[in-house]
Design a protein around this motif. Structure first.
Motif, PDB file in Angstrom:
ATOM      1  N   LEU A 136      45.663  32.706  40.636  1.00  0.00           N
ATOM      2  CA  LEU A 136      45.231  34.019  41.407  1.00  0.00           C
ATOM      3  C   LEU A 136      45.188  35.345  40.405  1.00  0.00           C
ATOM      4  O   LEU A 136      46.513  35.598  39.808  1.00  0.00           O
ATOM      5  CB  LEU A 136      45.905  34.380  42.559  1.00  0.00           C
ATOM      6  N   ASP A 137      44.397  35.869  40.298  1.00  0.00           N
ATOM      7  CA  ASP A 137      44.471  37.485  39.318  1.00  0.00           C
ATOM      8  C   ASP A 137      43.988  38.514  40.357  1.00  0.00           C
ATOM      9  O   ASP A 137      43.139  38.299  40.740  1.00  0.00           O
ATOM     10  CB  ASP A 137      43.683  37.548  38.090  1.00  0.00           C
ATOM     11  N   ILE A 138      44.910  39.305  40.703  1.00  0.00           N
ATOM     12  CA  ILE A 138      44.557  40.234  41.626  1.00  0.00           C
ATOM     13  C   ILE A 138      45.102  41.709  41.088  1.00  0.00           C
ATOM     14  O   ILE A 138      45.990  42.107  40.503  1.00  0.00           O
ATOM     15  CB  ILE A 138      45.458  40.081  43.080  1.00  0.00           C
ATOM     16  N   ASP A 139      44.176  42.654  41.156  1.00  0.00           N
ATOM     17  CA  ASP A 139      44.496  43.928  41.022  1.00  0.00           C
ATOM     18  C   ASP A 139      44.065  44.931  42.137  1.00  0.00           C
ATOM     19  O   ASP A 139      43.555  44.319  43.159  1.00  0.00           O
ATOM     20  CB  ASP A 139      44.039  44.678  39.560  1.00  0.00           C
ATOM     21  N   HIS A 140      43.975  46.391  41.998  1.00  0.00           N
ATOM     22  CA  HIS A 140      43.838  47.139  43.110  1.00  0.00           C
ATOM     23  C   HIS A 140      42.210  46.897  43.704  1.00  0.00           C
ATOM     24  O   HIS A 140      41.949  47.163  44.958  1.00  0.00           O
ATOM     25  CB  HIS A 140      44.117  48.488  42.852  1.00  0.00           C
ATOM     26  N   ASP A 141      41.512  46.317  42.675  1.00  0.00           N
ATOM     27  CA  ASP A 141      40.009  46.370  43.426  1.00  0.00           C
ATOM     28  C   ASP A 141      39.266  45.021  43.002  1.00  0.00           C
ATOM     29  O   ASP A 141      38.038  45.079  43.376  1.00  0.00           O
ATOM     30  CB  ASP A 141      38.851  47.599  42.999  1.00  0.00           C
ATOM     31  N   SER A 142      39.919  44.235  42.486  1.00  0.00           N
ATOM     32  CA  SER A 142      39.276  42.782  42.368  1.00  0.00           C
ATOM     33  C   SER A 142      40.471  41.753  42.486  1.00  0.00           C
ATOM     34  O   SER A 142      41.505  41.588  42.451  1.00  0.00           O
ATOM     35  CB  SER A 142      38.443  42.707  41.176  1.00  0.00           C
ATOM     36  N   VAL A 143      39.571  40.299  42.973  1.00  0.00           N
ATOM     37  CA  VAL A 143      40.505  39.210  43.000  1.00  0.00           C
ATOM     38  C   VAL A 143      39.649  38.285  42.298  1.00  0.00           C
ATOM     39  O   VAL A 143      38.442  38.101  42.547  1.00  0.00           O
ATOM     40  CB  VAL A 143      40.685  38.811  44.712  1.00  0.00           C
ATOM     41  N   ALA A 144      40.421  37.285  41.374  1.00  0.00           N
ATOM     42  CA  ALA A 144      39.798  36.227  40.998  1.00  0.00           C
ATOM     43  C   ALA A 144      40.671  35.040  40.895  1.00  0.00           C
ATOM     44  O   ALA A 144      41.794  35.217  41.064  1.00  0.00           O
ATOM     45  CB  ALA A 144      39.328  36.473  39.333  1.00  0.00           C
ATOM     46  N   VAL A 145      39.970  33.736  41.264  1.00  0.00           N
ATOM     47  CA  VAL A 145      40.464  32.454  41.367  1.00  0.00           C
ATOM     48  C   VAL A 145      40.192  31.925  40.456  1.00  0.00           C
ATOM     49  O   VAL A 145      38.794  31.460  40.028  1.00  0.00           O
ATOM     50  CB  VAL A 145      40.069  31.796  42.645  1.00  0.00           C
ATOM     51  N   ASN A 146      41.164  30.993  39.401  1.00  0.00           N
ATOM     52  CA  ASN A 146      40.840  30.630  38.087  1.00  0.00           C
ATOM     53  C   ASN A 146      39.514  31.026  37.542  1.00  0.00           C
ATOM     54  O   ASN A 146      38.775  30.480  37.017  1.00  0.00           O
ATOM     55  CB  ASN A 146      40.375  29.128  38.803  1.00  0.00           C
ATOM     56  N   GLY A 147      39.955  32.795  37.354  1.00  0.00           N
ATOM     57  CA  GLY A 147      38.834  33.194  36.619  1.00  0.00           C
ATOM     58  C   GLY A 147      37.357  33.414  37.159  1.00  0.00           C
ATOM     59  O   GLY A 147      36.425  34.615  36.485  1.00  0.00           O
ATOM     60  N   GLN A 148      37.212  33.238  38.549  1.00  0.00           N
ATOM     61  CA  GLN A 148      35.930  33.277  39.010  1.00  0.00           C
ATOM     62  C   GLN A 148      36.263  34.572  40.274  1.00  0.00           C
ATOM     63  O   GLN A 148      37.059  34.581  40.811  1.00  0.00           O
ATOM     64  CB  GLN A 148      35.472  32.060  39.796  1.00  0.00           C
ATOM     65  N   ASP A 149      35.265  35.744  39.793  1.00  0.00           N
ATOM     66  CA  ASP A 149      35.512  36.664  40.805  1.00  0.00           C
ATOM     67  C   ASP A 149      35.415  36.360  42.092  1.00  0.00           C
ATOM     68  O   ASP A 149      34.106  36.118  42.463  1.00  0.00           O
ATOM     69  CB  ASP A 149      34.665  38.054  40.246  1.00  0.00           C
ATOM     70  N   VAL A 150      36.043  36.711  43.231  1.00  0.00           N
ATOM     71  CA  VAL A 150      35.764  36.414  44.694  1.00  0.00           C
ATOM     72  C   VAL A 150      35.898  37.720  45.386  1.00  0.00           C
ATOM     73  O   VAL A 150      36.191  37.566  46.780  1.00  0.00           O
ATOM     74  CB  VAL A 150      36.573  35.185  45.172  1.00  0.00           C
ATOM     75  N   THR A 151      35.939  38.872  44.743  1.00  0.00           N
ATOM     76  CA  THR A 151      36.122  39.971  45.685  1.00  0.00           C
ATOM     77  C   THR A 151      35.281  40.086  46.976  1.00  0.00           C
ATOM     78  O   THR A 151      35.758  40.462  47.917  1.00  0.00           O
ATOM     79  CB  THR A 151      35.830  41.107  44.868  1.00  0.00           C
ATOM     80  N   ARG A 152      34.088  39.688  46.735  1.00  0.00           N
ATOM     81  CA  ARG A 152      33.092  39.798  47.986  1.00  0.00           C
ATOM     82  C   ARG A 152      33.044  38.787  48.545  1.00  0.00           C
ATOM     83  O   ARG A 152      33.150  38.938  50.034  1.00  0.00           O
ATOM     84  CB  ARG A 152      31.638  40.331  47.329  1.00  0.00           C
ATOM     85  N   ALA A 153      33.249  37.626  48.148  1.00  0.00           N
ATOM     86  CA  ALA A 153      32.947  36.469  49.065  1.00  0.00           C
ATOM     87  C   ALA A 153      34.264  36.378  49.920  1.00  0.00           C
ATOM     88  O   ALA A 153      33.986  35.598  50.931  1.00  0.00           O
ATOM     89  CB  ALA A 153      33.130  35.204  47.919  1.00  0.00           C
ATOM     90  N   ILE A 154      35.553  36.744  49.698  1.00  0.00           N
ATOM     91  CA  ILE A 154      36.437  36.599  50.533  1.00  0.00           C
ATOM     92  C   ILE A 154      36.423  37.627  51.700  1.00  0.00           C
ATOM     93  O   ILE A 154      37.150  37.479  52.608  1.00  0.00           O
ATOM     94  CB  ILE A 154      37.822  36.719  49.925  1.00  0.00           C
ATOM     95  N   ARG A 155      35.500  38.452  51.821  1.00  0.00           N
ATOM     96  CA  ARG A 155      35.370  39.446  52.759  1.00  0.00           C
ATOM     97  C   ARG A 155      34.313  38.974  53.950  1.00  0.00           C
ATOM     98  O   ARG A 155      33.788  39.341  54.845  1.00  0.00           O
ATOM     99  CB  ARG A 155      34.842  40.759  52.604  1.00  0.00           C
ATOM    100  N   GLU A 156      33.813  37.465  53.665  1.00  0.00           N
ATOM    101  CA  GLU A 156      32.928  36.891  54.728  1.00  0.00           C
ATOM    102  C   GLU A 156      33.652  36.479  55.999  1.00  0.00           C
ATOM    103  O   GLU A 156      34.734  36.085  55.753  1.00  0.00           O
ATOM    104  CB  GLU A 156      32.260  35.705  53.904  1.00  0.00           C
ATOM    105  N   PRO A 157      33.000  36.776  57.021  1.00  0.00           N
ATOM    106  CA  PRO A 157      33.667  36.405  58.424  1.00  0.00           C
ATOM    107  C   PRO A 157      34.548  34.976  58.194  1.00  0.00           C
ATOM    108  O   PRO A 157      35.599  34.968  58.801  1.00  0.00           O
ATOM    109  CB  PRO A 157      32.705  36.813  59.461  1.00  0.00           C
ATOM    110  N   ASN A 158      33.600  34.026  57.767  1.00  0.00           N
ATOM    111  CA  ASN A 158      34.290  32.783  57.871  1.00  0.00           C
ATOM    112  C   ASN A 158      35.528  32.483  57.118  1.00  0.00           C
ATOM    113  O   ASN A 158      36.478  31.757  57.430  1.00  0.00           O
ATOM    114  CB  ASN A 158      33.140  31.633  57.352  1.00  0.00           C
TER     115      ASN A 158
END
Ligand code: DC
Length: 223
Positions: free
Chosen positions: A67-89
């Motif tokens: 995981l790479d995380i800073d104040h406005d983004s999160v990436a998993v193994n280099g893939q940006d998931v900042t928006r995807a992780i906010r989905e209700p599921n």
């Protein structure tokens, strides 16, 4: 950079993350959203078809996730998931996977490593007692389920996401139940934390109240 850390716990939808963002900006601190880390890990495990019951396969999978995380983004193994992780599921997935000791062990260690540099505000569920037991400032930010559901419902409508108040309320109650009854590090009010109920406070009033608690804790520290 501030030479102190702030631990901010509370249930989902209490406004912790937005409050932490604002406080971080005012005090020149870094905000670490630990919920985003649980969300990102859960998102990736789900993509890998690793269920919470996968046992050894889960342990092996965790070793491959970075995981790479800073104040406005999160990436998993280099893939940006900042928006995807906010989905209700993903909220539900995060709540399920965060009950697993192996998942918590990995993320708590990472959170402690990041915050060891000081000048961090961490928001989550187990920050005061488990992640940062030595934090200079500890706060538990609460709000009644109805108040949290009202805010979440309004946010959904604002973003154009279809929303039903009763469904939002039921989802919050169910998530509270899972987060407070899990065996490992359940959400609870730390006996060291200052308790703040934001049910009847505006966002600005909540930030002001948190600032007062920070000032109080720091003046005690230096006394
Ligand atoms: O704060 P949030 O809704 O983004 O958190 C997502 C899930 O992760 C939530 O169900 C609780 C869990 N979580 C946790 O167990 N410990 C933390 N420190 C932060 C979040």
């Amino acid at each position: 950079m501030s030479a102190f850390n702030v631990a901010l716990d509370g249930p989902s939808g209490s406004g912790k993350s937005s409050v932490a963002d604002t406080i971080a900006e005012k005090y020149g601190m870094e905000h670490l959203d630990t919920g985003a880390m649980y969300r990102a890990l859960a998102w990736k495990l789900d993509q890998m078809k690793i269920t919470p019951e996968s046992g050894d396969a889960l342990v092996e999978a965790l070793k491959t996730i970075h995981l790479d995380i800073d104040h406005d983004s999160v990436a998993v193994n280099g893939q940006d998931v900042t928006r995807a992780i906010r989905e209700p599921n993903v909220s539900k997935l995060a709540s399920l996977y965060s009950a697993l000791p192996e998942v918590r062990e990995k993320l708590v260690a990472l959170q402690q490593k990041i915050a060891s540099k000081k000048g961090y505000i961490l928001d989550g569920r187990d920050i005061c007692d488990v992640v940062l037991p030595d934090a200079e400032v500890k706060i538990y930010l609460d709000a009644a389920p109805e108040a949290r559901a009202k805010r979440r419902h309004a946010q959904n409508l604002e973003k154009g996401i279809p929303s039903d108040f009763d469904e939002v309320l039921q989802a919050i109650i169910e998530r509270d139940r899972r987060d407070t009854t899990r065996e490992v590090n359940p959400l609870k009010i730390s006996k060291d934390a200052e308790f703040l109920d934001s049910s009847n406070l505006t966002f600005d009033q909540t930030v002001e109240a948190v600032e007062q608690l920070i000032r109080k804790a720091l003046s005690k520290e230096s006394a």
